[in-house]
Design a protein around this motif. Structure first.
Motif, PDB file in Angstrom:
ATOM      1  N   LEU A   1       0.814  -1.064   0.104  1.00 26.87           N
ATOM      2  CA  LEU A   1       0.210   0.114   0.088  1.00 26.87           C
ATOM      3  C   LEU A   1       0.721   1.399   0.140  1.00 26.87           C
ATOM      4  N   ILE A   2       2.199   1.054   0.291  1.00 27.46           N
ATOM      5  CA  ILE A   2       2.922   2.217   0.427  1.00 27.46           C
ATOM      6  C   ILE A   2       3.121   2.756  -1.274  1.00 27.46           C
ATOM      7  N   ALA A   3       3.196   2.196  -2.131  1.00 25.43           N
ATOM      8  CA  ALA A   3       3.288   2.819  -3.391  1.00 25.43           C
ATOM      9  C   ALA A   3       2.138   3.360  -3.793  1.00 25.43           C
ATOM     10  N   LEU A   4       0.795   2.952  -3.520  1.00 23.18           N
ATOM     11  CA  LEU A   4      -0.347   3.439  -4.022  1.00 23.18           C
ATOM     12  C   LEU A   4      -0.495   5.079  -4.090  1.00 23.18           C
ATOM     13  N   PRO A   5       0.169   5.809  -3.323  1.00 26.89           N
ATOM     14  CA  PRO A   5      -0.271   7.432  -3.487  1.00 26.89           C
ATOM     15  C   PRO A   5       0.588   7.726  -4.784  1.00 26.89           C
ATOM     16  N   GLN A   6       1.468   7.226  -5.183  1.00 26.43           N
ATOM     17  CA  GLN A   6       1.949   7.653  -6.198  1.00 26.43           C
ATOM     18  C   GLN A   6       0.973   7.691  -7.600  1.00 26.43           C
ATOM     19  N   LEU A   7       0.200   6.802  -7.330  1.00 22.43           N
ATOM     20  CA  LEU A   7      -0.792   6.602  -8.498  1.00 22.43           C
ATOM     21  C   LEU A   7      -1.696   8.008  -8.709  1.00 22.43           C
ATOM     22  N   LEU A   8      -1.922   8.296  -7.647  1.00 19.99           N
ATOM     23  CA  LEU A   8      -2.691   9.775  -7.944  1.00 19.99           C
ATOM     24  C   LEU A   8      -1.793  10.692  -8.742  1.00 19.99           C
ATOM     25  N   LEU A   9      -0.559  10.651  -8.548  1.00 17.77           N
ATOM     26  CA  LEU A   9       0.224  11.612  -9.485  1.00 17.77           C
ATOM     27  C   LEU A   9       0.084  11.427 -11.122  1.00 17.77           C
ATOM     28  N   TRP A  10      -0.389  10.404 -11.350  1.00 19.66           N
ATOM     29  CA  TRP A  10      -0.401   9.858 -12.721  1.00 19.66           C
ATOM     30  C   TRP A  10      -1.452  10.741 -13.444  1.00 19.66           C
ATOM     31  N   ALA A  11      -2.385  11.122 -12.934  1.00 19.87           N
ATOM     32  CA  ALA A  11      -3.705  11.742 -13.293  1.00 19.87           C
ATOM     33  C   ALA A  11      -3.287  13.358 -13.842  1.00 19.87           C
ATOM     34  N   PHE A  12      -2.139  13.751 -13.308  1.00 22.47           N
ATOM     35  CA  PHE A  12      -1.797  15.164 -13.665  1.00 22.47           C
ATOM     36  C   PHE A  12      -0.391  15.199 -14.361  1.00 22.47           C
ATOM     37  N   PRO A  13      -0.519  15.908 -15.596  1.00 27.19           N
ATOM     38  CA  PRO A  13       0.905  16.194 -16.401  1.00 27.19           C
ATOM     39  C   PRO A  13       1.708  17.244 -15.281  1.00 27.19           C
ATOM     40  N   PRO A  14       3.002  16.895 -15.493  1.00 28.10           N
ATOM     41  CA  PRO A  14       3.799  17.792 -14.548  1.00 28.10           C
ATOM     42  C   PRO A  14       3.956  19.103 -15.411  1.00 28.10           C
ATOM     43  N   PRO A  15       4.106  20.194 -14.672  1.00 31.27           N
ATOM     44  CA  PRO A  15       3.960  21.720 -15.318  1.00 31.27           C
ATOM     45  C   PRO A  15       5.430  21.798 -15.907  1.00 31.27           C
ATOM     46  N   ALA A  16       5.479  22.721 -16.909  1.00 31.27           N
ATOM     47  CA  ALA A  16       6.861  23.038 -17.457  1.00 31.27           C
ATOM     48  C   ALA A  16       7.924  23.791 -16.441  1.00 31.27           C
ATOM     49  N   ALA A  17       7.676  24.371 -15.790  1.00 28.49           N
ATOM     50  CA  ALA A  17       8.476  25.042 -14.837  1.00 28.49           C
ATOM     51  C   ALA A  17       7.779  24.986 -13.327  1.00 28.49           C
ATOM     52  N   PRO A  18       7.852  24.049 -12.604  1.00 26.95           N
ATOM     53  CA  PRO A  18       7.257  23.992 -11.166  1.00 26.95           C
ATOM     54  C   PRO A  18       7.955  25.249 -10.301  1.00 26.95           C
ATOM     55  N   THR A  19       7.076  25.953  -9.647  1.00 21.17           N
ATOM     56  CA  THR A  19       7.314  26.865  -8.961  1.00 21.17           C
ATOM     57  C   THR A  19       7.720  26.363  -7.362  1.00 21.17           C
ATOM     58  N   PRO A  20       8.378  27.054  -6.541  1.00 19.18           N
ATOM     59  CA  PRO A  20       8.266  26.485  -5.178  1.00 19.18           C
ATOM     60  C   PRO A  20       7.057  26.381  -4.378  1.00 19.18           C
ATOM     61  N   GLU A  21       6.351  27.450  -4.777  1.00 18.23           N
ATOM     62  CA  GLU A  21       4.688  27.142  -3.996  1.00 18.23           C
ATOM     63  C   GLU A  21       4.280  25.711  -4.630  1.00 18.23           C
ATOM     64  N   MET A  22       4.375  25.621  -5.953  1.00 20.62           N
ATOM     65  CA  MET A  22       3.732  24.232  -6.481  1.00 20.62           C
ATOM     66  C   MET A  22       4.542  23.193  -5.980  1.00 20.62           C
ATOM     67  N   ARG A  23       5.753  23.244  -5.515  1.00 26.96           N
ATOM     68  CA  ARG A  23       6.461  21.865  -5.058  1.00 26.96           C
ATOM     69  C   ARG A  23       5.979  21.945  -3.463  1.00 26.96           C
ATOM     70  N   ALA A  24       5.920  23.071  -2.834  1.00 28.05           N
ATOM     71  CA  ALA A  24       5.453  22.872  -1.634  1.00 28.05           C
ATOM     72  C   ALA A  24       3.973  22.302  -1.553  1.00 28.05           C
ATOM     73  N   LYS A  25       2.896  22.607  -2.291  1.00 26.78           N
ATOM     74  CA  LYS A  25       1.658  21.947  -2.493  1.00 26.78           C
ATOM     75  C   LYS A  25       1.848  20.638  -2.775  1.00 26.78           C
ATOM     76  N   ALA A  26       2.631  20.229  -3.704  1.00 23.03           N
ATOM     77  CA  ALA A  26       2.743  18.719  -4.053  1.00 23.03           C
ATOM     78  C   ALA A  26       3.183  17.962  -2.997  1.00 23.03           C
ATOM     79  N   SER A  27       4.426  18.368  -2.206  1.00 21.65           N
ATOM     80  CA  SER A  27       4.785  17.685  -0.998  1.00 21.65           C
ATOM     81  C   SER A  27       3.852  17.402   0.073  1.00 21.65           C
ATOM     82  N   ARG A  28       3.012  18.521   0.451  1.00 21.42           N
ATOM     83  CA  ARG A  28       2.013  18.311   1.242  1.00 21.42           C
ATOM     84  C   ARG A  28       0.990  17.478   0.974  1.00 21.42           C
TER      85      ARG A  28
END
Length: 145
Positions: free
Chosen positions: A5-32
């Protein structure tokens, strides 16, 4: 024992394409967000661990009887599953080491109490939360300057 089950949260990320240039705010929101996913996995893992422990204590008279059933006098398929589970747990704990052995040691120490899936998920959640907090504080400092 809930470790997959530890690997399953990563599946949530597949639905969203990565941004072209992630900002620090975006990285903070993603980590949280990832930290919250690990907390959900920790809760699910804890329920499964407690259910497994309930049935283990109910069905086996002692830890030695459980060991006999899982290893010493086990059918070869059960013994293989025991090895498989042990290797999977060891791999998850080794995955935690590169970012700091203290987290892996904490996960190993918590494993008998809450299970390997919960222990590793909590350590991963705390790492992601700290990463998100450091990104957010770095952004706040840059904005203040």
């Amino acid at each position: 024992l809930t470790s997959p089950l530890i690997a399953l949260p990563q599946l949530l990320l597949w639905a969203f394409p990565p941004p072209a240039a992630p900002t620090p705010e975006m990285r903070a929101k993603a980590s949280r967000a990832l930290a919250r996913g690990y907390v959900v996995m920790a809760a699910l893992s804890l329920v499964i661990w407690m259910t497994n422990m309930h049935y283990a204590f109910k069905d086996f008279a002692s830890p030695a009887a459980a060991w006999d059933a899982l290893w010493t006098h086990a059918h070869p398929t059960v013994a293989f599953m025991t090895i498989d589970c042990g290797v999977l747990i060891a791999a998850v704990m080794l995955y935690l080491v590169p970012e700091g052995p203290a987290g892996a040691a904490l996960a190993v120490a918590l494993t008998p109490l809450v299970g390997p899936g919960t222990a590793a998920s909590l350590v991963l959640a705390s790492r992601e939360w700290a990463r998100g907090s450091s990104e957010a504080s770095t952004t706040a400092v840059k904005k203040a300057a």
